[in-house]
Design an enzyme around this catalytic site. Structure first.
Site, PDB file in Angstrom:
ATOM      1  N   SER A  51       0.840  -1.195   0.000  1.00 27.53           N
ATOM      2  CA  SER A  51       0.000   0.000   0.000  1.00 27.53           C
ATOM      3  C   SER A  51       0.886   1.260   0.000  1.00 27.53           C
ATOM      4  O   SER A  51       1.798   1.372  -0.802  1.00 27.53           O
ATOM      5  CB  SER A  51      -0.956  -0.035   1.187  1.00 27.53           C
ATOM      6  OG  SER A  51      -1.961   0.955   1.071  1.00 27.53           O
ATOM      7  N   ASP A 213      -5.692  -2.940  -2.932  1.00 29.06           N
ATOM      8  CA  ASP A 213      -4.705  -2.767  -1.873  1.00 29.06           C
ATOM      9  C   ASP A 213      -4.109  -4.092  -1.414  1.00 29.06           C
ATOM     10  O   ASP A 213      -4.826  -5.050  -1.121  1.00 29.06           O
ATOM     11  CB  ASP A 213      -5.353  -2.047  -0.684  1.00 29.06           C
ATOM     12  CG  ASP A 213      -4.321  -1.425   0.215  1.00 29.06           C
ATOM     13  OD1 ASP A 213      -3.565  -2.172   0.873  1.00 29.06           O
ATOM     14  OD2 ASP A 213      -4.253  -0.185   0.266  1.00 29.06           O
TER      15      ASP A 213
END
Length: 385
Positions: A51, A213
């Site tokens: 991320s 993500d």
């Protein structure tokens, strides 16, 4: 100078996800750069990020030929951050994106269109293209200043956590339950995919799948570093040493949507890392029970030295103090779900890319690392002289 014993080990760096919380990692890295002798080599042969941590990881890897300069550049970017550099905050952009989100996902209009998220993070792509030189990764690997850099993204169709890595040619891909490691030439699309928080940011198509993500269903965040050859790892976490839940007064009021969202984000970005650290600790204890000559025969039982640095203060509480720095459009967007209350600090802590908040997290990370300078120096093999 670095001690010879530490030079022989392969040191990995783990940078977890967490949106704007990743500013804390920059402070820790800045402290490490100050602790190292001037013009030191990159101390992390393996760098793994997820991320927002993936963005920091690629920034370090692309500048591995001059570690301290790359830290200075990364710090300058985070110190001058503003939310509109990550996602659109102008009224037209926010309202248009919200309308498209409702129309497609709730009313079913435009089913053939690309996925639509709540926020438009096109500015982040522009920022990454401007600030990152991906060619630096290949150069760092070729000059033996970097073994590998890896970022993880989640494949929505197959349900796999895919770790894309770029490094030396002798690194073999791996397959485990719901996770794989695949060689790739990293580019901006990988970073956009790894940082696409579900619902908030749009999934990204890579090859034949859409990715989001990397923290989603990432059961073993430390594992990629070990697959890439690290036998000791520094983990920079983004959750405070005291439980965030204890900061919020216990009342009989029902939870707001922002509170619920904060816990969901924490379970996605933080809980898996803490569980993996606990598992690694148990495996280390088990490995220590084996005779030294037997450890190499039992995959996964060779002890792995781990050093963890995590915030000494509540990041939720810091975010709540800076909540009024958000642009007016986003404040209105968050007010209804309770995101502008103190209890909404969990959600704010991931979305608040404003300079004052990021700088406080950078300073916190720097001070937390300096408070552990003896441990860090020993871990990195920095001699007292």
């Amino acid at each position: 100078m670095l001690q010879d014993a530490k030079k022989q080990a392969t040191t990995g760096l783990i940078l977890s996800g967490g949106g704007a919380r990743a500013a804390y990692q920059v402070g820790v890295l800045a402290a490490i750069a100050d602790l190292l002798p001037e013009s030191s080599d990159n101390p992390f042969e393996v760098i793994v990020g997820t991320s927002a941590g993936a963005i920091n990881a690629v920034s370090l890897a692309s500048g591995a030929l001059d570690f301290q300069q790359s830290i200075r550049k990364l710090t300058a970017v985070w110190q001058s951050f503003s939310t509109n550099k990550v996602y659109r905050t102008d009224w037209l952009g926010v309202l248009r994106q919200a309308g498209r989100f409702v129309g497609k996902n709730l009313l079913g209009f435009g089913r053939g269109l690309e996925p639509i998220a709540l926020l438009d993070n096109a500015p982040l792509r522009e920022l990454l293209l401007k600030e990152l030189d991906f060619s630096g990764i290949s150069l760092s690997v070729a000059r033996r200043k970097l073994r590998a850099v890896a970022i993880t993204a989640f494949a929505y169709q197959s349900g796999q956590a895919i770790t894309f890595y770029q490094g030396r040619g002798n690194i073999e891909p791996w397959t485990r339950h719901r996770r794989q490691g695949l060689p790739a030439r990293l580019r901006v699309e990988h970073l956009m995919a790894s940082s696409a928080i579900p619902l908030l940011f749009q999934p990204v198509r890579l090859n034949y799948e859409y990715f989001g993500d990397g923290a989603v269903r990432q059961a073993a965040p430390i594992s990629p570093a070990l697959h890439l050859g690290a036998d000791r790892v520094l983990v920079i976490g983004v959750r405070s040493q005291q439980q965030e839940e204890e900061i919020i007064p216990k009342t009989a009021r029902p939870p707001t949507l922002a509170q619920i969202g904060g816990h969901l984000l924490n379970s996605t970005f933080i809980d898996n890392l803490e569980s993996d650290l606990e598992l690694l600790g148990r495996l280390n204890e088990l490995g220590q029970m084996l005779p030294e000559e037997q450890r190499s025969k039992h995959l996964g039982l060779s002890p792995v030295e781990v050093l963890v640095i995590s915030p000494s203060k509540s990041i939720d509480e810091i975010a709540a103090r800076h909540r009024h720095q958000l642009p007016a459009s986003i404040r209105l967007f968050l007010r209804g779900p309770g995101g502008m209350r103190t209890s909404g600090g969990g959600v704010l802590s991931y979305l608040l890319f404003e300079r004052s908040y990021c700088n406080e997290l950078i300073e916190l990370g720097y001070q937390d690392a300096i408070s552990k300078k003896d441990e860090l120096s020993a871990f990195l093999g920095i001699s007292p002289s």
